[in-house]
Motif scaffolding. Sequence first.
Motif, short mmCIF file in Angstrom:
data_model
loop_
_atom_site.label_atom_id
_atom_site.label_comp_id
_atom_site.label_asym_id
_atom_site.label_seq_id
_atom_site.Cartn_x
_atom_site.Cartn_y
_atom_site.Cartn_z
N TYR A 1 8.86 -27.20 -52.03
CA TYR A 1 9.97 -26.73 -53.15
C TYR A 1 9.41 -26.80 -54.47
CZ TYR A 1 14.32 -26.90 -55.77
OH TYR A 1 15.19 -26.45 -56.80
N MET A 2 8.44 -27.91 -54.72
CA MET A 2 7.95 -28.02 -55.94
C MET A 2 6.95 -26.87 -56.20
SD MET A 2 8.95 -30.17 -57.56
CE MET A 2 9.76 -31.73 -57.73
N VAL A 3 6.30 -26.15 -54.94
CA VAL A 3 5.15 -25.26 -55.23
C VAL A 3 6.00 -23.75 -55.39
CG1 VAL A 3 3.36 -23.97 -53.82
CG2 VAL A 3 3.46 -26.39 -54.05
N GLY B 1 7.52 -23.78 -59.25
CA GLY B 1 6.31 -22.85 -59.48
C GLY B 1 5.08 -23.63 -59.92
N ILE B 2 5.06 -25.13 -59.44
CA ILE B 2 3.67 -25.80 -59.91
C ILE B 2 2.72 -25.53 -59.09
CG2 ILE B 2 2.92 -27.99 -60.48
CD1 ILE B 2 5.92 -28.94 -60.26
N SER C 1 0.10 -25.80 -56.33
CA SER C 1 0.06 -26.95 -55.08
C SER C 1 -0.94 -27.86 -55.37
CB SER C 1 -0.27 -26.05 -53.87
OG SER C 1 -1.35 -25.39 -53.91
N PHE C 2 -2.12 -27.54 -55.92
CA PHE C 2 -3.09 -28.57 -56.34
C PHE C 2 -2.58 -29.69 -57.03
CE2 PHE C 2 -6.39 -30.01 -59.03
CZ PHE C 2 -7.54 -30.53 -58.24
N VAL C 3 -1.65 -29.28 -57.70
CA VAL C 3 -1.30 -30.49 -58.92
C VAL C 3 -0.13 -31.21 -58.19
CG1 VAL C 3 0.16 -30.72 -61.20
CG2 VAL C 3 -1.82 -28.92 -61.04
N VAL C 4 0.78 -30.30 -57.43
CA VAL C 4 1.93 -31.12 -56.78
C VAL C 4 1.53 -32.22 -55.88
CG1 VAL C 4 3.89 -30.89 -55.26
CG2 VAL C 4 3.44 -28.87 -56.97
N ALA D 1 6.15 -22.97 -45.01
CA ALA D 1 4.94 -23.35 -44.49
C ALA D 1 4.45 -24.94 -45.07
CB ALA D 1 3.93 -22.38 -45.10
N PHE D 2 4.99 -24.95 -45.87
CA PHE D 2 4.67 -26.71 -46.35
C PHE D 2 5.42 -27.59 -45.49
CE2 PHE D 2 2.68 -24.92 -50.25
CZ PHE D 2 1.74 -25.84 -50.35
#
Lengths: 257, 429
Positions: free
Chosen positions: B142-144, B148-149, B151-154, B312-313
């Motif tokens: 959801y965050m990615v 729109g963050i 994925s590396f940061v999330v 996918a996540f």
Amino acid sequence: MSQTPLLEVSKVNKRFGPVHVLHDVDLKMYPGTVTALIGDNGAGKSTLVKSIAGIHPIDSGTITFDGEAVTIDNPKDASALGIEVVYQDLALCENLDIVQNLFLGRELTERGLLDEKTMEQRTRETLASLSVRTIKSVRQRVSSLSGGQRQTVAIAKAVLWDSKVVILDEPTAALGVAQTEQVNKLVRRLAEKGIAVGLISHNMNDVIAVSDRVAVMYLGRMAADIEVTETTSNEQLVELITSGRSGDVGIQEEVNQ
Amino acid sequence: MNENATPNDAGFALTDFALDGAKVDFKTAISDRVSELRAGDLGSLPAILAIAVLVTIFGLVNPSSFLTLLNFANFLEQASGVIVIAMAVSFTLLLGEIDLAAGFTAGVSAAVLATRLQEWPLVPSVLLAATVAVILGTFTGYMVAKVGIPSFVVTLANVLLFQGILLLLVRDGGSVRISDPLVKGLVGGTLSPILSWLVSLVGLALYAYVMIRKQRNSHGAIPRSVAAIKVGAAAVALIVVTTMLNTNRAFGRAPEPIQGLPTVVPIIAIILFLLNVLLTRTKYGRHLYAVGGNPEAARRAGINVASLRLSAFAICGLLAGIGGAFLASRVNSVDPNTGANDTLLLAVGAAVIGGTSLFGGQGRMLNAVLGGFVLALIPNGLTLIGKQVLPLWGEIDFGSSGIKFICAGAALLIASSVDALSRSQGQVR
């Protein structure tokens, strides 16, 4: 050439905020005919095409498709009518092969699993119907194809779904001489299949060689919509593009931007 | 059609789909593969080479303890957790994303399982652990995808977040023992020799069926000989491995024999098979590769890119949870280090070493298995080498964490260099 246009756009206006991009633009596209759309950068070609494709819905004016008035508010409306636009960036997945790209988003399945056999077969049929003969295998990855072959795949994608109107955005802009020739032939074959073909191009030689009609845009207006004849010259088209008129063809009154 | 009859339409000599109709013989198939390799499409070849090299080196240095049946089975069990977490991470890698917190998703899910098992029966505990794993994955997705963050940061934030949850669940410094026999047997247990034979023969039959079907549908693009060799090689490998593992591998004085396939082997084979079907034979899998290759093209083809990323996540979370159960089962307990430390880098490394691209759109589930083998071989072999006295250097402990980390890190760097270089080579073409 058939007499009734398949797609007719008339008195179309489009504004982006204060900018009036399309002024009462008319355009007719006939089945089995290549209509070139030319004009300088910023003349409104792309906006007009995007209006037809449903990306920028029109503010006023009418769109008639196959004799009926239609509204195109989003890309889905356009594809439901059978209008496909092949953009310059082609939008292919390089990591997938030709079959996978042609059927992307509309894969055929059998009991929930992909029906590769039928998809392969239909890919071959489609490419063969376009007389594409430079592709060695339909299982080639797009990353291994040349620019012209990629253009071919993108066009075949439009043909596979029985599109009635196919608009190509500068299909030969990035291609060499031989590949340009190949794509130009493909454009003619699309028209021979009875498709109304639109062709945005900056190459006047291509336009004269391939098109039946030329629509010239100048500062958001349709300056001329003429048939290509033996007397149509490179210079005449360039004059229309740069000044909006050439002799008694084109916009006669002064245009104030 | 006349104009097509001209031999040189646009400078190309081959006719319509010349290669599609043509039957490919064995020699051509091999030379095609060689030219693919030259063009930078290495696939899982580096991983297979690495396995061969590592086994040879460790076998030569330390034949008496490395090349034993006990160590072979032990090695498979050691690799299992990382392999499944690598499969989890592969789902995000295929999209060109990454999940740095997959190890902690595994840890949290394992901790939920272990703590619940102290009070609840098996089934609800497993269901809750799986649900938690999916929820953690969905949260990341959801965050990615929606917020729109990158994925590396999330997932970097999730490393701390999930580690915190893990610490709260097992309490600082504590560890939760697992006494349920089924969970304990997941990795440590073995199948009876008869069942082992049955399982490997069924597996072989399934593999042969898939290969024959693939060969028939290929219109001669896969020569019969190649399919036959692959099936034959699989048969020999399965028979050898099953025979080896069905032999008693316990020490001489052990009260009971240890024999049979480790339970985890068929479980991983089943997961591998199911994920392969999902990735290669369904719309969902096809769309996953498409989004990884060119999200814009996928969007224009009508694929809902955001929900695909999210799902996918979620799958990544579920698989990481299964991996967590494997990690816990191997040591029969969960502690704050389950899935922590190097687990995650080993998982990402396993996928990449196996040949899955960090740039999205390329890779297979088998890569996670092969890469997992490479990364499990390194610590396994180094531990068995242990302390050695080298000339000009003095004593060195190959079994120390320092040496293991350096070797695993170097392997990961080499693998990503191969990925990056073969990618740029592919673009030059």
